[in-house]
Write an enzyme that holds these catalytic residues in place. Structure first.
Site, PDB file in Angstrom:
ATOM      1  N   ASP A 194      48.901  46.210   2.581  1.00 38.45           N
ATOM      2  CA  ASP A 194      47.974  46.526   3.667  1.00 38.45           C
ATOM      3  C   ASP A 194      47.978  48.030   3.892  1.00 38.45           C
ATOM      4  O   ASP A 194      49.013  48.694   3.721  1.00 38.45           O
ATOM      5  CB  ASP A 194      48.389  45.815   4.954  1.00 38.45           C
ATOM      6  CG  ASP A 194      48.175  44.307   4.887  1.00 38.45           C
ATOM      7  OD1 ASP A 194      47.299  43.879   4.120  1.00 38.45           O
ATOM      8  OD2 ASP A 194      48.883  43.574   5.606  1.00 38.45           O
ATOM      9  N   ASP A 219      41.315  41.178   3.441  1.00 36.42           N
ATOM     10  CA  ASP A 219      41.258  40.622   4.796  1.00 36.42           C
ATOM     11  C   ASP A 219      39.875  40.828   5.405  1.00 36.42           C
ATOM     12  O   ASP A 219      39.332  39.934   6.066  1.00 36.42           O
ATOM     13  CB  ASP A 219      42.311  41.288   5.685  1.00 36.42           C
ATOM     14  CG  ASP A 219      43.724  41.040   5.207  1.00 36.42           C
ATOM     15  OD1 ASP A 219      43.973  39.971   4.616  1.00 36.42           O
ATOM     16  OD2 ASP A 219      44.583  41.916   5.417  1.00 36.42           O
TER      17      ASP A 219
END
Length: 211
Positions: free
Chosen positions: A170, A184
């Site tokens: 991330d 995401d």
């Protein structure tokens, strides 16, 4: 998986749109009329061609979303990991590389294998539903979901600490929010689009109904 297909899937028969239209008293959607647009029903060959185009859209969107996610993560690992965060918009948005074993907000870090199995199941369901797809908007929505799920599943399989237990990369860090990635984002956008399509009464098979 069968329940998911029951909710958003439709029988894979050429006459399904007509049967649903007769049952609901509404047109069978944009695919119900022939090339002349005069309300003439499509032939089975025309319907198969239309379905093929929508399947192509689904997989093209999925490939695009997956490629963007994969390339961005390779760049982040090579250039940003183990470095100070990069401010994009002051302290409102930063690029900050982290490894996430769980879901959003770090939830469920002890259940990495479970998240891996869920992602794999979502991919299988979407691929099975593709052969029943007659709606362009649904093709885009499912393509985003498929591309995002593939992106995070790739991390789960190939990244440390091991197969099916890998940590997701991330790096997009808005102030006061969870750190996330492009996979995401694709999943969230696909989910929002599905909700909007459901509210408008558009089914994956292209039929439109009003409850």
């Amino acid at each position: 998986m069968a329940e998911a297909e029951r909710i958003i899937g439709t029988p894979d028969t050429p006459d399904d749109g007509g049967e649903r239209a007769a049952a609901t008293g509404t047109p069978a959607g944009p695919d119900a009329s022939g090339p002349s647009g005069a309300g003439e029903p499509e032939t089975p060959a025309q319907r198969r061609t239309g379905r093929g185009r929508r399947i192509a859209v689904l997989f093209a969107v999925a490939a695009f979303a997956y490629a963007l996610d994969l390339i961005s993560k390779l760049l982040v690992v090579a250039k940003l990991e183990h470095h100070e965060p990069i401010q994009v918009i002051g302290d409102l948005l930063e690029l900050h590389a982290i490894r996430n074993p769980g879901a959003a907000f770090g939830f469920g870090a002890a259940f990495t294998v479970i998240f891996t199995l869920i992602a794999a199941a979502v991919i299988v369901v979407i691929i099975r539903l593709a052969r029943k797809l007659y709606s362009f908007p649904w093709a885009i929505a499912l393509g985003l979901l498929l591309g995002g799920a593939l992106g995070n599943l790739t991390d789960r399989i190939f990244r440390a600490p091991g197969v099916f237990e890998g940590e997701v990369v991330d790096f997009i860090s808005p102030k006061g929010f969870a750190v996330f990635n492009l996979a995401d984002s694709a999943i969230v956008c696909g989910g929002i689009l599905i909700v909007l399509l459901s509210f408008r009464g558009l089914d994956p098979d292209g039929t439109v109904h009003k409850d």
